[in-house]
Design a protein around this motif. Structure first.
Motif, PDB file in Angstrom:
ATOM      1  N   GLU A   1      29.328  26.028  39.473  1.00 55.35           N
ATOM      2  CA  GLU A   1      30.787  25.944  39.367  1.00 55.35           C
ATOM      3  C   GLU A   1      31.471  25.899  40.718  1.00 55.35           C
ATOM      4  OE1 GLU A   1      31.863  29.314  37.078  1.00 55.35           O
ATOM      5  OE2 GLU A   1      31.214  28.462  35.151  1.00 55.35           O
ATOM      6  N   VAL A   2      30.796  26.328  41.783  1.00 53.71           N
ATOM      7  CA  VAL A   2      31.438  26.413  43.096  1.00 53.71           C
ATOM      8  C   VAL A   2      30.865  25.416  44.095  1.00 53.71           C
ATOM      9  CG1 VAL A   2      32.009  28.832  42.748  1.00 53.71           C
ATOM     10  CG2 VAL A   2      29.852  28.229  43.842  1.00 53.71           C
ATOM     11  N   MET A   3      29.795  24.715  43.718  1.00 50.84           N
ATOM     12  CA  MET A   3      29.164  23.745  44.625  1.00 50.84           C
ATOM     13  C   MET A   3      29.329  22.345  44.073  1.00 50.84           C
ATOM     14  SD  MET A   3      25.618  25.874  45.301  1.00 50.84           S
ATOM     15  CE  MET A   3      24.937  24.580  46.339  1.00 50.84           C
ATOM     16  N   SER A   4      29.357  21.372  44.997  1.00 53.21           N
ATOM     17  CA  SER A   4      29.415  19.975  44.570  1.00 53.21           C
ATOM     18  C   SER A   4      28.076  19.550  43.996  1.00 53.21           C
ATOM     19  CB  SER A   4      29.786  19.079  45.749  1.00 53.21           C
ATOM     20  OG  SER A   4      28.742  19.060  46.712  1.00 53.21           O
ATOM     21  N   GLU A   5      28.078  18.405  43.308  1.00 56.73           N
ATOM     22  CA  GLU A   5      26.835  17.925  42.707  1.00 56.73           C
ATOM     23  C   GLU A   5      25.784  17.639  43.759  1.00 56.73           C
ATOM     24  OE1 GLU A   5      25.738  13.824  40.552  1.00 56.73           O
ATOM     25  OE2 GLU A   5      26.967  15.146  39.285  1.00 56.73           O
ATOM     26  N   LEU A   6      26.209  17.101  44.913  1.00 59.84           N
ATOM     27  CA  LEU A   6      25.257  16.812  45.988  1.00 59.84           C
ATOM     28  C   LEU A   6      24.678  18.095  46.565  1.00 59.84           C
ATOM     29  CD1 LEU A   6      23.860  14.774  47.822  1.00 59.84           C
ATOM     30  CD2 LEU A   6      25.867  14.848  49.324  1.00 59.84           C
TER      31      LEU A   6
ATOM     32  N   ARG B   1      17.101  20.550  43.969  1.00 60.56           N
ATOM     33  CA  ARG B   1      16.356  19.322  43.691  1.00 60.56           C
ATOM     34  C   ARG B   1      16.675  18.702  42.325  1.00 60.56           C
ATOM     35  NH1 ARG B   1      15.682  20.286  48.398  1.00 60.56           N
ATOM     36  NH2 ARG B   1      13.761  19.951  49.573  1.00 60.56           N
ATOM     37  N   PHE B   2      17.685  19.224  41.652  1.00 57.37           N
ATOM     38  CA  PHE B   2      18.125  18.672  40.380  1.00 57.37           C
ATOM     39  C   PHE B   2      19.645  18.720  40.338  1.00 57.37           C
ATOM     40  CE2 PHE B   2      13.838  20.106  39.412  1.00 57.37           C
ATOM     41  CZ  PHE B   2      13.318  19.039  38.685  1.00 57.37           C
ATOM     42  N   ARG B   3      20.226  17.782  39.619  1.00 57.60           N
ATOM     43  CA  ARG B   3      21.677  17.766  39.450  1.00 57.60           C
ATOM     44  C   ARG B   3      22.067  18.695  38.306  1.00 57.60           C
ATOM     45  NH1 ARG B   3      20.121  12.807  41.254  1.00 57.60           N
ATOM     46  NH2 ARG B   3      21.271  12.039  43.066  1.00 57.60           N
ATOM     47  N   PRO B   4      23.339  19.124  38.270  1.00 59.17           N
ATOM     48  CA  PRO B   4      23.759  20.109  37.254  1.00 59.17           C
ATOM     49  C   PRO B   4      23.396  19.753  35.821  1.00 59.17           C
ATOM     50  CG  PRO B   4      25.455  19.880  38.916  1.00 59.17           C
ATOM     51  CD  PRO B   4      24.414  18.839  39.235  1.00 59.17           C
ATOM     52  N   PRO B   5      23.595  18.505  35.342  1.00 64.12           N
ATOM     53  CA  PRO B   5      23.211  18.225  33.950  1.00 64.12           C
ATOM     54  C   PRO B   5      21.724  18.460  33.671  1.00 64.12           C
ATOM     55  CG  PRO B   5      24.651  16.493  34.780  1.00 64.12           C
ATOM     56  CD  PRO B   5      24.258  17.335  35.960  1.00 64.12           C
ATOM     57  N   SER B   6      20.871  18.123  34.644  1.00 66.98           N
ATOM     58  CA  SER B   6      19.433  18.340  34.452  1.00 66.98           C
ATOM     59  C   SER B   6      19.102  19.827  34.429  1.00 66.98           C
ATOM     60  CB  SER B   6      18.649  17.646  35.566  1.00 66.98           C
ATOM     61  OG  SER B   6      18.853  16.247  35.542  1.00 66.98           O
ATOM     62  N   ILE B   7      19.777  20.609  35.273  1.00 67.09           N
ATOM     63  CA  ILE B   7      19.532  22.046  35.290  1.00 67.09           C
ATOM     64  C   ILE B   7      19.942  22.667  33.957  1.00 67.09           C
ATOM     65  CG2 ILE B   7      20.215  24.216  36.380  1.00 67.09           C
ATOM     66  CD1 ILE B   7      20.457  22.700  39.009  1.00 67.09           C
ATOM     67  N   ILE B   8      21.062  22.224  33.413  1.00 72.82           N
ATOM     68  CA  ILE B   8      21.507  22.743  32.118  1.00 72.82           C
ATOM     69  C   ILE B   8      20.486  22.401  31.040  1.00 72.82           C
ATOM     70  CG2 ILE B   8      23.297  22.598  30.360  1.00 72.82           C
ATOM     71  CD1 ILE B   8      24.065  24.151  32.868  1.00 72.82           C
ATOM     72  N   GLN B   9      19.897  21.210  31.101  1.00 73.26           N
ATOM     73  CA  GLN B   9      18.870  20.849  30.123  1.00 73.26           C
ATOM     74  C   GLN B   9      17.647  21.764  30.243  1.00 73.26           C
ATOM     75  OE1 GLN B   9      17.858  16.657  29.761  1.00 73.26           O
ATOM     76  NE2 GLN B   9      19.866  16.065  30.536  1.00 73.26           N
ATOM     77  N   LEU B  10      17.247  22.077  31.487  1.00 72.23           N
ATOM     78  CA  LEU B  10      16.115  22.985  31.680  1.00 72.23           C
ATOM     79  C   LEU B  10      16.411  24.362  31.092  1.00 72.23           C
ATOM     80  CD1 LEU B  10      15.049  22.105  35.343  1.00 72.23           C
ATOM     81  CD2 LEU B  10      13.721  21.684  33.270  1.00 72.23           C
ATOM     82  N   VAL B  11      17.621  24.843  31.321  1.00 71.92           N
ATOM     83  CA  VAL B  11      17.999  26.154  30.776  1.00 71.92           C
ATOM     84  C   VAL B  11      17.991  26.125  29.249  1.00 71.92           C
ATOM     85  CG1 VAL B  11      19.822  27.890  30.661  1.00 71.92           C
ATOM     86  CG2 VAL B  11      19.334  26.747  32.833  1.00 71.92           C
ATOM     87  N   ASP B  12      18.497  25.035  28.674  1.00 73.05           N
ATOM     88  CA  ASP B  12      18.526  24.928  27.209  1.00 73.05           C
ATOM     89  C   ASP B  12      17.114  24.946  26.625  1.00 73.05           C
ATOM     90  OD1 ASP B  12      21.256  24.862  27.201  1.00 73.05           O
ATOM     91  OD2 ASP B  12      21.401  22.665  27.113  1.00 73.05           O
TER      92      ASP B  12
END
Length: 341
Positions: free
Chosen positions: A32-37, A44-55
């Motif tokens: 929430e506080v960092m940019s996607e880059l 080493r992963f973008r936010p949508p991919s990290i959310i998928q891993l958590v799910d």
């Protein structure tokens, strides 16, 4: 300073026999506080991919309790990804996220084990065999290839037991890992359990992959380097060519086989802990390796792919050799080079 004053107050309360109040830190969500880059560079992963891993791992990581403030699954995944992406000490990872090194250790071990279990179920050969062969054919017009195989050494600290077995031919301690990949750098098979002194040929000979190829369960060729035995299903290069056809065979074989070396480079750049060395027991090292391979494939599935600009035709010819006695791999290679190349 506030942290120092809090620690001094806790020490004074302990000496005076007063109750010590528990302090729960505010754990900010880095997504929430960092940019996607910034997220990609750190984890080493973008936010949508990290959310998928958590799910995918949420049900196994959630720790409902009324007695403490456990790490949420998202933070457990984030500290694990940063550990794999840096290979640094737990105390450094913990300082970045505001948690203790012991909490980082527990989170990393739990998440790594979970990702390795998912990887053991999902890492496998592709079902679209024809498409896989066509993609390999684009590289150097080598037909009927379903994968390329090689071994890579992952540096580890010297174990307490059987220390000499882990010293490889280059003189350092390692795990010798056998992997197979396709033309898009996706790993199709991984064997991470052998110490560094074991030769690639023995690892292959005693692997489940060898049994599948021997039984004909996999339809196609695996390309390996000269460290592997030449088989009708495992094709290696000539050490000394005797004709132009064998030279053309060698050029196509080497150009196609180099994909596995490129895959190793991509894997180790994404997860530098595999290059710097793992400071844990060999059994945990093997779990980390399988987890990294799963995450590598997961990253490719979420858009981390490389485009190929080769101009080879996808319409590869059907290879049907006039050959009897399929046990003789050297003869099979000669006939393939003579009839096709």
């Amino acid at each position: 300073m506030a942290d120092i004053r809090r620690r001094i107050r806790r020490i004074r309360n302990r000496i005076a026999g007063l109750p010590i109040p528990r302090v729960f830190q505010d754990r900010t969500n880095p997504l929430e506080v960092m940019s996607e880059l910034e997220v990609f560079n750190r984890y080493r992963f973008r936010p949508p991919s990290i959310i998928q891993l958590v799910d995918r791992a949420y049900q196994s990581m959630v720790r409902p309790t009324s007695r403490s403030n456990p790490l949420p699954p998202l933070l457990s995944v984030l500290v694990t990804l940063q550990f794999l992406a840096t290979g640094t000490h737990y105390i450094v990872v913990g300082a970045v996220h505001g948690i203790s090194p012991s909490s980082v250790c527990r989170a990393v071990k739990g998440v790594i084990k979970l990702f390795a279990e998912i990887g053991s179920r999902t890492i496998g050969f592709r079902s679209d065999v024809a498409a896989c062969k066509a993609e390999f054919y684009r590289i150097a017009a080598f037909p009927n290839v379903i994968g390329v195989i090689d071994g890579t050494h992952i540096r580890v600290q010297a174990p307490q037991e059987y220390e000499g077995d882990y010293v490889n031919r280059k003189g350092y301690h390692s795990i010798n890992v056998q992997m197979v990949c396709d033309s898009s750098f996706r790993f199709l098979n991984v064997v991470a359990k052998w110490p560094g002194s074991v030769h690639d040929a023995r690892i292959f000979r005693e692997s489940e992959l060898c049994q599948q190829l021997e039984s004909g369960a996999l339809n196609g060729y695996i390309l390996g380097d000269s460290g592997y035995p030449s088989k009708p299903y495992l094709l290696t290069p000539y050490l000394a060519t005797r004709s132009q056809k064998q030279e053309r065979y060698n050029r196509a074989q080497v150009r196609t086989h180099v994909v596995i070396e490129q895959s190793f480079g991509i894997l180790k750049r994404r997860f530098p802990c595999l290059s710097y060395g793992l400071r844990v027991e060999p059994e945990i090292c093997c779990t980390i390796i399988v987890a990294c391979v799963f995450l590598h494939n997961f990253g490719l599935s979420n858009g981390d792919t490389l485009d190929s600009n080769d101009d080879f035709n996808d319409d590869q010819p059907e290879v049907q050799l006039n050959f009897e006695g399929t046990r003789n791999g050297l003869l099979y290679r000669d006939i393939l080079a003579e009839q096709y190349f």
